[in-house]
Structure formats: structure tokens, C-alpha cells
Scaffold this motif. Structure first.
Motif, short mmCIF file in Angstrom:
data_model
loop_
_atom_site.label_atom_id
_atom_site.label_comp_id
_atom_site.label_asym_id
_atom_site.label_seq_id
_atom_site.Cartn_x
_atom_site.Cartn_y
_atom_site.Cartn_z
N ARG A 99 80.59 77.66 81.34
CA ARG A 99 80.44 76.40 80.59
C ARG A 99 81.20 76.48 79.27
O ARG A 99 82.06 75.63 78.98
N SER A 120 89.13 71.76 75.49
CA SER A 120 89.34 71.28 74.10
C SER A 120 90.76 71.56 73.65
O SER A 120 91.40 70.74 72.99
N GLY A 164 93.14 68.61 73.02
CA GLY A 164 93.56 68.62 71.61
C GLY A 164 95.06 68.44 71.43
O GLY A 164 95.53 68.11 70.33
N SER A 182 84.18 67.16 70.53
CA SER A 182 84.03 65.79 70.02
C SER A 182 85.20 65.38 69.12
O SER A 182 85.60 64.22 69.10
N PHE A 233 88.29 65.56 69.24
CA PHE A 233 89.52 65.01 69.80
C PHE A 233 89.36 63.59 70.32
O PHE A 233 90.25 63.05 70.97
N ASP A 237 91.69 72.96 62.60
CA ASP A 237 92.03 74.37 62.90
C ASP A 237 91.25 75.30 61.99
O ASP A 237 90.87 76.39 62.40
N ASN A 264 84.85 79.45 63.78
CA ASN A 264 84.08 79.62 65.01
C ASN A 264 84.69 80.75 65.87
O ASN A 264 83.99 81.57 66.46
N MET A 297 80.97 68.18 62.50
CA MET A 297 80.28 68.03 63.80
C MET A 297 80.81 69.01 64.85
O MET A 297 80.14 69.30 65.83
N GLY A 346 78.71 71.79 66.35
CA GLY A 346 77.61 71.53 67.26
C GLY A 346 76.36 71.08 66.53
O GLY A 346 76.32 71.03 65.30
N PHE A 401 77.59 61.66 66.40
CA PHE A 401 77.97 62.86 67.16
C PHE A 401 77.60 62.71 68.64
O PHE A 401 78.44 62.89 69.53
N1 BYC Z 1 81.74 68.56 70.94
O1 BYC Z 1 73.35 74.16 72.26
P1 BYC Z 1 74.70 73.83 71.72
C1 BYC Z 1 90.02 73.71 69.49
C2 BYC Z 1 77.55 70.31 73.29
S1 BYC Z 1 88.58 73.80 68.59
C3 BYC Z 1 81.31 68.32 72.21
O2 BYC Z 1 74.93 74.12 70.28
P2 BYC Z 1 76.61 75.88 72.49
C4 BYC Z 1 91.26 73.27 68.87
C5 BYC Z 1 77.40 71.66 73.98
O3 BYC Z 1 78.51 71.94 74.82
C6 BYC Z 1 87.24 73.18 69.53
N2 BYC Z 1 80.19 68.88 72.71
O4 BYC Z 1 75.81 74.51 72.65
C7 BYC Z 1 91.44 73.20 67.53
C8 BYC Z 1 76.10 71.46 74.72
O5 BYC Z 1 76.32 70.64 75.85
P3 BYC Z 1 76.28 71.24 77.41
C9 BYC Z 1 86.79 73.99 70.71
C10 BYC Z 1 79.49 69.70 71.90
O6 BYC Z 1 77.56 75.99 73.62
C11 BYC Z 1 92.61 72.71 66.98
C12 BYC Z 1 75.30 70.61 73.76
O7 BYC Z 1 76.23 69.94 72.93
N3 BYC Z 1 86.09 75.20 70.37
O8 BYC Z 1 89.94 73.94 70.64
O9 BYC Z 1 75.66 77.02 72.28
C13 BYC Z 1 93.61 72.24 67.80
C14 BYC Z 1 74.33 71.43 72.91
O10 BYC Z 1 75.03 72.28 71.98
C15 BYC Z 1 79.90 70.00 70.59
C16 BYC Z 1 85.19 75.73 71.19
O11 BYC Z 1 84.90 75.21 72.23
C17 BYC Z 1 81.07 69.38 70.12
N4 BYC Z 1 81.52 69.57 68.87
O12 BYC Z 1 77.41 75.70 71.11
C18 BYC Z 1 93.44 72.28 69.19
C19 BYC Z 1 84.59 77.03 70.73
N5 BYC Z 1 79.00 70.85 70.05
O13 BYC Z 1 77.43 72.21 77.48
C20 BYC Z 1 92.28 72.81 69.72
C21 BYC Z 1 83.70 77.67 71.77
C22 BYC Z 1 78.07 71.07 70.97
O14 BYC Z 1 74.96 71.91 77.57
N6 BYC Z 1 82.43 77.01 71.90
N7 BYC Z 1 78.35 70.38 72.09
O15 BYC Z 1 76.49 70.05 78.29
C23 BYC Z 1 81.37 77.27 71.09
O16 BYC Z 1 81.42 78.07 70.17
C24 BYC Z 1 80.06 76.58 71.43
O17 BYC Z 1 80.14 76.12 72.76
C25 BYC Z 1 79.74 75.38 70.47
C26 BYC Z 1 78.42 74.74 70.98
C27 BYC Z 1 79.51 75.90 69.07
C28 BYC Z 1 80.85 74.32 70.48
#
Ligand code: BYC
Length: 315
Positions: free
Chosen positions: A36, A44, A48, A109, A111, A129, A135, A196, A199, A267
Motif C-alpha cells: 500500500r 505520487s 507529481g 493529495s 498533486f 519537495d 518524510n 497536509m 497525513g 484534506f
Molecule cells: N494524500 O494512517 P495514515 C512525492 C491516506 S511526495 C493522500 O497516516 P500512513 C513527490 C493514507 O494513505 C508524496 N492520502 O497512513 C514530491 C491512508 O489511506 P489508505 C509521496 C493520504 O500510510 C515532489 C489514510 O490517509 N510521499 O512523491 O501510515 C515531486 C490514513 O493515513 C495522505 C509518500 O508517499 C496524503 N497526503 O501515512 C514529486 C511517502 N496522507 O492507504 C513527487 C510515503 C495520508 O489506508 N508514504 N493519506 O487508503 C508515507 O510516508 C505514508 O504513507 C503517509 C501516510 C505519511 C503519506
């Protein structure tokens, strides 16, 4: 080995700070959480590319165009490393794409907001960025080996992206009053959506507790958001523009900036598909997927032909 012993061995590895590798036994929930998170992260990166790609043909100089092209191309590379990391967990690239296009898988979100002026390219590099680096530096120490290793290179490139954006903002802020106003307007529109990106608040985050236990996340959403605000406020002061939050104030006792309320309704609206650009983004990805079908078919046919030739020769 029985399931209890496998679980104990897995938990001991996590506790010892060892990384989990694709062939290691892992609980099903750990595997699914990674699929996931990594696939959503990959989506993203790929989605993006769209808001920034919007400005490639209109970059104000050749130097700016070359830097933006390189940045957008880097995002494609990040998507590819991440899709490959997710594939090690037993999901195919086609399945991940289907999940994106059907809305089952999320992407960030951020994008789903439009890039209205050139200053938005500066604000994205600086803030989006910048937030991504905070993160992702944490994720270089995430417990799943392929994900952690992909993040090392990604972070190096994101660092260049952040500077590219900040330099655009610096140039605009040192330019004419109209240019500085463009930079201020971009900050006004991108500030809250950038917060936002981290998360929901920890109290409303269903996945954080387990992900912290498994060292998938090393810091919580709120901790990272605070870190971003503390780093970014002095950068805005250098630019001479104002963060659109009247409650943003240094708190001596906490050693952090206090900040105002985030609009969580907005959000969740954006996350659930009702942001300004959600429909356009998915339509663009669907079109690219459909129009690229012949390339994928040709690549598979070529690989099959090569394999047949190899078998014929060895027969
Ligand atoms: N947008 O329990 P939570 C990049 C969802 S940068 C949409 O906190 P988790 C880039 C979450 O998926 C961006 N959805 O979840 C930069 C969950 O839903 P599901 C990408 C969001 O996973 C510049 C629900 O809300 N970075 O790429 O523990 C240029 C509950 O949230 C968001 C990453 O993906 C959001 N903002 O923590 C180009 C970093 N926030 O899945 C490109 C990796 C939350 O249950 N990901 N949700 O349906 C992470 O670090 C974590 O997955 C998060 C969320 C901190 C984003």
C-alpha cells in the motif's frame, strides 16, 4: 517452523534494527502495508510529474527549462525504483496501475492542486519537495530493505529539487514587486496543502501505531509536520514573504513553532477524489496507459521472441 516461531524471529529482527528482505518470512499485514505505502508513493511520483510538466514549455529561460525537465524526469525514475521495490512483495506493475486508475490506490493529495503561475514551480520545489525530503529521509531507515535503499538515491535527488525551487523563489523575491507578489501568492496557495502531505493528525491516523512498531515509520505524521514547519519558517523569512498563518509563532517553552488549524475537511475531500484536479490527473494517467499499450505489447513480444531464439539455440 511454526507460525509463532516465524513471528518471533521476525519481531526479533525488527527489534534488533535489521532489515527485512524480500525472501524473508513476514506477516501478511506487514507485506500488505508495504505494498500500500510503496505503491502509493510510486503513484505520487508519477502523478507529481503532471502539475510540473504543465510548465516545461513555458519556463522563462533555457536554464530553467533544462532544470525543470531534469526534475520531472527524476520523478519518473523515482516512480520506477518504487514500483520495482513494491514488485518484490508480490504485486505486478499492471495490478498497481489498475489500482491507481480505479481509485483503489491513493496518491499524494498535494498533486490535486493546479499550477497557475511560474512561481508555483518554485513553491513546489521549495515546499513540496522540502516536505517530501523530511518524510523520505526517515524512510531511508525504514525496515524493508528494498524500500530503504530506493529512498537513499531518491533523497539525494529531492535535495537538488528543493534547491531548484528555493532558487526560483529567491530570484522572484529579489525581483520586481510584481515578481515578489507572484511568489507570495504561490506561498499562500501551497502552504496549507504542503502541511497536509504528512497525513492526518496522529490521533486520526489508522496506520501510524502499527507502522511505528514495525519501524516502517520512524516518526509520526505530526512529528514530521512540526519538523517541516520549524525548518521552513526561517526560509520564508530569508525570502521576505509571509506564511499565511496568523497563529504561526515561536514557542520558547516547546522549542517549536505553534501553528494554526489545518482544514481537515479539505484534506479528506481531496483524498477522497473531490479536489480541484483529481479527475484531470486520473484522466491523464488513463490516457497515457491506453496510448502506451502498443509499447508494452511490443516489449513483451520482443522479450518472447528473444527467449524463443535462446531456447532454439540451446536445443
Ligand atoms: N494524500 O494512517 P495514515 C512525492 C491516506 S511526495 C493522500 O497516516 P500512513 C513527490 C493514507 O494513505 C508524496 N492520502 O497512513 C514530491 C491512508 O489511506 P489508505 C509521496 C493520504 O500510510 C515532489 C489514510 O490517509 N510521499 O512523491 O501510515 C515531486 C490514513 O493515513 C495522505 C509518500 O508517499 C496524503 N497526503 O501515512 C514529486 C511517502 N496522507 O492507504 C513527487 C510515503 C495520508 O489506508 N508514504 N493519506 O487508503 C508515507 O510516508 C505514508 O504513507 C503517509 C501516510 C505519511 C503519506
Amino acid at each position: 517452523m511454526d507460525i509463532k516461531s516465524l513471528e518471533d524471529r521476525f519481531e526479533a529482527k525488527i527489534a534488533a534494527g535489521e532489515s527485512i528482505e524480500p525472501k524473508d518470512w513476514m506477516p501478511e499485514k506487514y507485506r500488505k502495508t508495504h505494498i500500500r505505502q510503496i505503491s502509493q508513493h510510486a503513484h505520487s511520483e508519477i502523478v507529481g510529474m503532471l502539475p510540473e510538466g504543465n510548465w516545461i514549455t513555458r519556463a522563462p529561460s533555457l536554464r530553467r527549462k533544462v532544470a525543470l525537465l531534469a526534475k520531472v524526469q527524476d520523478e519518473a525514475g523515482h516512480g520506477l525504483y518504487l514500483y520495482s521495490a513494491a514488485e518484490t512483495l508480490g504485486i505486478s506493475r499492471d495490478e498497481m496501475t489498475e489500482q491507481l486508475l480505479s481509485g483503489k490506490a491513493k496518491y499524494s493529495s498535494i498533486f490535486n492542486y493546479p499550477t497557475l503561475t511560474w512561481a508555483d514551480i518554485g513553491a513546489i520545489g521549495w515546499l513540496v519537495d522540502g516536505a517530501a525530503i523530511i518524510n523520505q529521509v526517515m524512510l531511508t531507515r525504514t525496515s524493508y530493505g528494498p524500500y530503504a535503499r530506493a529512498m537513499v538515491r531518491i533523497c539525494k535527488e529531492e535535495s537538488f529539487h528543493q534547491r531548484q525551487g528555493y532558487e526560483i523563489m529567491l530570484t522572484l523575491c529579489n525581483g520586481t514587486p510584481e515578481q515578489k507578489a507572484l511568489a507570495q501568492d504561490a506561498l499562500n496557495r501551497w502552504w496549507w496543502p504542503s502541511l497536509m502531505m504528512f497525513g492526518p493528525r496522529d490521533a486520526e491516523s489508522p496506520h501510524t501505531e502499527q507502522s511505528m512498531k514495525w519501524k516502517i515509520k520512524r516518526k509520526t505524521n505530526d512529528e514530521l509536520r512540526q519538523q517541516f514547519i520549524d525548518i521552513t519558517k526561517p526560509q520564508a523569512d530569508i525570502l521576505g514573504i509571509t506564511i499565511p498563518d496568523p497563529d504561526l509563532k515561536w514557542n520558547e517553552e516547546r522549542g517549536h513553532y505553534d501553528f494554526g488549524d489545518i482544514d481537515w475537511d479539505e484534506f479528506w475531500q481531496v483524498v477522497n477524489g473531490n479536489g480541484q484536479c483529481n479527475k484531470d490527473r486520473i484522466a491523464a494517467k488513463q490516457k497515457a496507459w491506453d496510448e502506451g499499450a502498443w509499447v508494452r505489447d511490443a516489449a513483451v513480444a520482443h522479450a518472447e521472441k528473444k527467449e524463443q531464439k535462446k531456447q532454439k539455440l540451446s536445443a
